[in-house]
Scaffold this motif. Structure first.
Motif, short mmCIF file in Angstrom:
data_model
loop_
_atom_site.label_atom_id
_atom_site.label_comp_id
_atom_site.label_asym_id
_atom_site.label_seq_id
_atom_site.Cartn_x
_atom_site.Cartn_y
_atom_site.Cartn_z
N PHE A 1 0.82 -1.20 0.00
CA PHE A 1 0.00 0.00 0.00
C PHE A 1 0.86 1.25 0.00
O PHE A 1 0.70 2.16 -0.82
N LEU A 2 1.81 1.28 0.92
CA LEU A 2 2.71 2.42 1.01
C LEU A 2 3.51 2.58 -0.26
O LEU A 2 3.76 3.70 -0.73
N PHE A 3 3.91 1.42 -0.81
CA PHE A 3 4.71 1.48 -2.01
C PHE A 3 3.93 2.12 -3.15
O PHE A 3 4.44 2.98 -3.88
N LEU B 1 1.43 4.15 -2.89
CA LEU B 1 1.24 5.57 -2.59
C LEU B 1 2.49 6.37 -2.95
O LEU B 1 2.42 7.44 -3.54
N SER B 2 3.64 5.79 -2.59
CA SER B 2 4.88 6.49 -2.89
C SER B 2 5.09 6.60 -4.39
O SER B 2 5.53 7.63 -4.91
N TYR C 1 2.81 6.68 -6.71
CA TYR C 1 1.87 7.68 -7.22
C TYR C 1 2.40 9.09 -6.98
O TYR C 1 2.27 9.98 -7.82
N THR C 2 3.03 9.25 -5.83
CA THR C 2 3.57 10.57 -5.52
C THR C 2 4.72 10.92 -6.44
O THR C 2 4.86 12.04 -6.91
N VAL C 3 5.54 9.93 -6.69
CA VAL C 3 6.79 10.23 -7.37
C VAL C 3 6.69 10.25 -8.89
O VAL C 3 7.49 10.92 -9.56
N ILE C 4 5.71 9.56 -9.43
CA ILE C 4 5.63 9.44 -10.89
C ILE C 4 5.67 10.76 -11.65
O ILE C 4 6.45 10.89 -12.60
N PRO C 5 4.88 11.75 -11.27
CA PRO C 5 4.95 13.00 -12.04
C PRO C 5 6.36 13.58 -12.08
O PRO C 5 6.81 14.08 -13.10
N LEU C 6 7.05 13.48 -10.95
CA LEU C 6 8.38 14.08 -10.88
C LEU C 6 9.38 13.27 -11.70
O LEU C 6 10.24 13.82 -12.38
N ALA D 1 8.68 11.55 -14.28
CA ALA D 1 8.39 11.79 -15.69
C ALA D 1 9.10 13.06 -16.17
O ALA D 1 9.70 13.09 -17.24
N VAL D 2 9.03 14.09 -15.36
CA VAL D 2 9.68 15.34 -15.73
C VAL D 2 11.19 15.15 -15.77
O VAL D 2 11.87 15.63 -16.67
N ILE E 1 13.15 22.48 -8.50
CA ILE E 1 12.65 21.54 -7.49
C ILE E 1 13.78 20.98 -6.63
O ILE E 1 13.62 20.74 -5.44
N VAL F 1 13.90 19.58 -2.70
CA VAL F 1 13.99 18.15 -2.40
C VAL F 1 15.18 17.87 -1.48
O VAL F 1 15.06 17.18 -0.47
N VAL G 1 8.84 10.17 1.19
CA VAL G 1 8.39 10.39 -0.18
C VAL G 1 6.98 10.97 -0.24
O VAL G 1 6.73 11.94 -0.95
N ILE G 2 6.06 10.38 0.52
CA ILE G 2 4.68 10.85 0.35
C ILE G 2 4.47 12.23 0.93
O ILE G 2 3.47 12.87 0.64
N ILE H 1 1.94 16.44 -17.77
CA ILE H 1 1.33 15.12 -17.73
C ILE H 1 -0.04 15.13 -18.38
O ILE H 1 -0.43 14.17 -19.05
N TRP I 1 -3.29 14.83 -5.07
CA TRP I 1 -1.88 14.46 -5.02
C TRP I 1 -1.13 15.21 -3.94
O TRP I 1 -0.28 14.67 -3.24
#
Lengths: 268, 293, 431
Positions: free
Chosen positions: A9-11, A13-14, A16-21, A23-24, A244, A248, B111-112, B130, B170
């Protein structure tokens, strides 16, 4: 819900959080004619975009402006908030509650509501288009949260500390600096970290109150950069990542303070 | 006990509080009062200001653009606040069972939470890419054979505002999940046991123990996320600039447009005052409803 | 007690400060005319400040270097500014105590606040009207009531020209079997249909910032003719947007979207992106202006051409950057001399090389085929007196209104009649 392994679950979620970044990031590492954000990771990673973006986008000037603003705002607001928080904690005076509530009002007031009068007001004292146009409103706007934060923290301290000091006859300044401050280092540090993040990320004030294109901040500069170079996607992405990255890195270094600060703040 | 309001007390209090108080009054309260003052005038920002009594406020409701922005802000509260809180509650039980020492837990926590510290304009630019016609979402769709659903998401009249909402989810989801899972860890396990002894199932555990105990966290989460939902300038400006056709306007952006593009400074102030009133009202009610008993 | 009094005093002072006293400001004044004008540059150290926007600042900077060489005692500072809304921002800058001497003009009517001067005397002194084509010059001359253009008060000096026409991709044109360049609207439509049959995107377009309005204006004015279209675009009272031409234009925009001639997600991206897509071979035609010629030329070279927008009349949307002199400037004569240099034959190549069509067209020579196309198109249009100013500039909010309405039209949320009426309603608020 207990069926889904918490780890998975956590994985997710993480992820999902990280994908947009990611991708960029991926797009930023591709050659300048890349057309789209994609999942393909090209065999040859091209770092040239970062160098180009830095030079073309004048990023050193953007960073310098943002750093200047932050270097002034963070120490000043932290010190003032600590002093005021101490004042509310330590002393009694007429209308104390009303004044405190008056200060809290500002926490729910969005900058959008006051930016237009600020434009004219700051203009009439001639600071528009300078970093002070952003600094002054932040000095005022950061007070409510900071005072609330500090006072809340002090109130969780055992009362004996203060009583002992008062009986000792120590004067107020000494109480604050020699007794309360060392114990509160962590909370005060968290506060200044919040202040750092908020002033670094500030966009609205910088956009409306500074029109000189040589005085842009990291946030307004990125927006202008992206508008100007929207046809070169990898370049645009490189610029975004450059902006960013400090956040970070800052976050990773101070993550314990930031996260625990927020979590503790929730229960006050 | 401490001095109760003696002369010396007042003097000392002033020394410590005055600087913060003065800065706050000059740079936050004064502009807000000025906004209230000007909301009763018609002014283009350069020439004369003309008295218009409460008519600007009526315009806030009559003007379709301004009304749309207010409707959008309420819709966005659902996406920025309610959905992340809801999701956070649901997932918190699950996450809190994970030992805090495990490596995955440690990394995931960091991360989250990340979205909360990033500059919103960078977030907006990333998500704009996106959602773009060549972006990941369309690519994913064609990958799974749903290519015919591809479209320019941010230019779609019906979808654009939901795109902004998705970014809101998000932003808030990590914070809420973390907040609630930490809160749950603080709950006394015996409370759960007594429900179990009573024969109650998981749902009753949740509603009778978990939810009430998380009240402060829920209150905090809703307050913070709502404030960010109601400003929303950074995100919308960068992603859609209010388009298409004004469908994604939010009050913050509309205030700016009224003042600078339409040169209706007084009207902008009325909308600004309305925005701040809505924000206050909402936060006050949330805090009253979820007050600790 | 003292503490409370101090706090309320501070509060009052702060409120007054925040309000900034503009409530008591002066009445609208109109552009003042300088008492005397001269070509003489004083021999003391002088600083000239110019506010403009990117990319025009490149041209100003290039000319500034030349000017500083000619007059070593003058320092020219060119500042590219970033106002949230240029029109409002430049007004406030001109009003402030450290504003510019020269400012890029936002629109012709802003001078009614008296912040910039009437350039008529300088015009006469330097003979500017002999250099600048009248249809361009009149966009910056207003009537004394500040409601209509083409009047007697010269509020700004145009320094370069933008025209909007039709770019075409030569290879794709051949691929679609189109052998002659369209000269009328029906020929254009036939060409678009051929392109569609050949599985090509007929017209590239991006409307997230309202540029689909170019199509409406191009079709509209080529039907109605430059003279009548110009009246509305210049704000002459009693003109209307509800003409056969404009209705046709809006209808065609909608029809072409439905026929798939323009990209279906046109509301999702900007003109910039459309230009990029066009340069990468996606799109047979592009309805855009010469300000993008530099980018397009660099990418497509001899594979791209430019023609005036096909129609009954030879017309083009045309405008350009123009500069004003601040009423508060202490160096008005020097400023005027700088403006004179900006439009001189000497400066023309500096404009051209930065992608701008210099207003001193008589002395412009193209170095690439695209530049020559643009020049030829311009000459044709100006000989036919066919330049009409941008619809977007006719009121301060028109650009936003056109963006919102075209997005709605293309999104199926607004009818052609509603679009026309909404645009006219915005216009009627100030004319």
């Amino acid at each position: 819900m207990k069926n889904i392994s918490p780890k998975i679950f956590l994985f997710i979620l993480s992820l999902y959080t990280v994908i947009p970044l990611i991708a960029v990031l991926n797009l930023s590492l591709q050659k300048p004619d890349a057309l789209s954000v994609s999942f393909k990771i090209s065999k040859h990673l091209y770092f040239g975009n970062y160098l180009n973006a830095w030079n073309i986008g004048n990023f050193h000037q953007l960073f310098w402006t943002s750093i200047s603003i932050t270097l002034i705002v963070v120490p000043v607001t932290t010190i003032l908030a600590v002093c005021a928080g101490y004042g509310f904690y330590r002393f009694q005076f007429p209308h104390k509650k009303k004044i405190f509530n008056f200060l809290l009002l500002g926490m729910a007031l969005p900058y959008e509501a006051i930016v237009i009068p600020l434009y004219y007001g700051l203009g009439s004292i001639g600071v528009l288009n300078t970093i002070w146009a952003v600094i002054f409103p932040l000095l005022g706007g950061f007070m409510p949260f900071g005072i609330y934060w500090i006072r809340s923290y002090f109130s969780t301290l055992p009362a004996e500390i203060l009583e002992a000091a008062t009986i000792d006859g120590a004067n107020n300044r000494i109480q604050l600096t020699k007794i309360l401050f060392p114990i509160s280092k962590s909370a005060i540090f968290s506060l200044s970290i919040f202040y750092f993040i908020w002033s670094w990320n500030q966009f609205l004030l910088a956009m409306i109150l500074i029109q000189d294109s040589t005085k842009r901040t990291v946030t307004t500069g990125l927006t202008a950069f992206v508008n100007q170079y929207s046809m070169d996607l990898p370049l645009m992405c490189a610029g975004t990542i450059i902006v960013i990255l400090p956040s970070v890195v800052f976050f990773i270094i101070f993550q314990r303070h930031i996260i625990s600060g927020v979590l503790q703040g929730a229960v006050k | 006990m401490r001095n109760k309001g003696g002369r010396e007390s007042i003097k000392s209090a002033t020394t410590f509080i005055a600087p913060a108080f003065i800065l706050y009054t000059i740079f936050v309260i004064a502009p807000w009062l000025a906004a209230i003052f000007f909301s009763f005038f018609n002014w283009d920002g350069i020439g004369e200001a003309v008295w218009n009594s409460y008519r600007n406020y009526i315009q806030v409701i009559k003007d379709p653009e301004q009304l749309q922005s207010i409707k959008n802000s309420i819709l966005l509260i659902v996406f920025f606040s309610f959905i992340p809180v809801f999701f956070g509650l649901i997932s918190a039980t699950s996450i809190s069972n994970l030992s805090a020492k495990s490596k995955i837990a440690k990394i995931s926590r960091v991360v989250i939470f990340l979205p909360q510290v990033l500059p919103l304009v960078a977030v907006g630019i990333s998500w704009k890419l996106i959602f773009s016609p060549n972006g990941i979402i369309n690519q994913l769709l064609s990958l799974v054979g749903l290519g015919r659903l591809e479209k320019g998401w941010l230019g779609d009249f019906n979808f654009a505002i939901y795109a902004i909402g998705i970014v809101g989810i998000w932003l808030g989801i990590g914070l809420c999940s973390l907040l609630f899972s930490t809160g749950i860890q603080k709950i006394d396990k015996h409370l759960y046991e007594s429900i179990q002894i009573d024969g109650g199932g998981r749902i009753r555990e949740f509603t009778s123990v978990t939810l009430p105990s998380l009240r402060p966290e829920i209150r905090f989460a809703i307050t913070i996320t709502t404030i960010s939902a109601l400003s929303g300038f950074d995100l919308v400006y960068v992603m859609t600039n209010g388009g298409p056709g004004g469908k994604t306007l939010v009050p913050g952006l509309e205030v700016f447009r009224l003042a600078f593009t339409y040169q209706q400074f007084g009207q902008a102030c009325s909308l600004a005052v309305t925005l701040s009133t809505i924000t206050f009202a909402f936060i006050l009610s949330v805090n009253k409803l979820l007050k600790d008993y | 007690m003292r503490r409370k009094l101090n706090k309320s005093l501070t509060l009052t002072a702060a409120v007054l400060l925040a309000i900034g006293m503009p409530v008591a400001s002066a009445f609208a004044m109109g552009a003042p005319t300088p008492a005397s004008v001269s070509k003489v540059i004083p021999n003391k150290p002088i600083t000239l400040r110019i506010f403009t926007t990117a990319p025009q600042n490149k041209v100003s900077q290039a000319v500034a270097t030349v000017f500083e060489k000619k007059y070593p005692n003058v320092k020219v500072i060119v500042q590219a500014t970033d106002f949230p809304d240029y029109a409002q921002g430049i007004q406030l800058a001109l009003k402030s105590s450290n504003g510019p001497d020269i400012a890029l003009a936002a629109n012709a009517f802003s001078s009614k606040n008296g912040l910039t001067i009437n350039l008529a005397k300088y015009s006469k002194l330097y003979g500017w009207d002999k250099i600048i084509p009248s249809t361009v010059a009149e966009q910056w001359k207003v009537t004394p009531d500040y409601k209509t253009m083409a009047g007697s008060i010269q509020v700004a000096l145009p320094v370069d020209i933008n025209i909007v026409g039709l770019y075409y991709n030569k290879k794709l044109l051949q691929q679609a079997g189109i052998n002659t360049l369209p000269k009328t609207l029906s020929e254009l439509e036939a060409a678009l249909a051929s392109a569609k049959k050949a599985n090509l995107l007929p017209i590239q377009m991006g409307n997230s910032q309202g540029h689909a309005s170019f199509l409406i204006q191009c079709i509209g004015q080529s039907q109605d003719g430059a003279e009548s279209a110009a009246k509305w675009a210049l704000g002459v009272s009693n003109s209307t947007f509800a003409t056969t031409g404009n209705k046709l234009g809006a209808q065609k925009l909608l029809d072409w979207k439905n026929a798939g001639y323009i990209p279906s997600d046109v509301n999702s991206y900007a003109l910039q992106d459309a230009v990029t897509n066009f340069t990468q071979g996606n799109g047979v035609f592009l309805n855009d202006g010469n300000w993008d010629a530099g980018t397009i030329d660099a990418a497509m070279g001899s594979n791209v051409g430019f023609i005036p927008f096909p129609g009954t009349n030879v017309v083009a949307i045309g405008g350009g950057d123009a500069f004003q002199i601040s009423a508060k400037s202490k160096n008005k004569d020097v400023a005027a001399a700088f403006l004179n240099m900006l439009i001189s034959a000497q400066a023309a190549p500096l404009a051209w090389s930065n992608g701008f069509l210099p207003v001193n067209v008589a002395n412009a020579k193209g170095t690439t085929s695209l530049q020559n196309d643009i020049l030829a198109a311009y000459k044709k249009i100006s000989n036919a007196n066919g330049i009409v100013s941008f619809n977007n500039n006719v009121t301060p909010s028109m650009a936003q209104t056109l963006t919102t309405t075209t997005q709605a039209l293309l999104g199926g949320q607004m009818t052609v009649d509603d679009l026309i009426n909404t645009v006219q309603a915005d216009w009627a608020k100030s004319h």
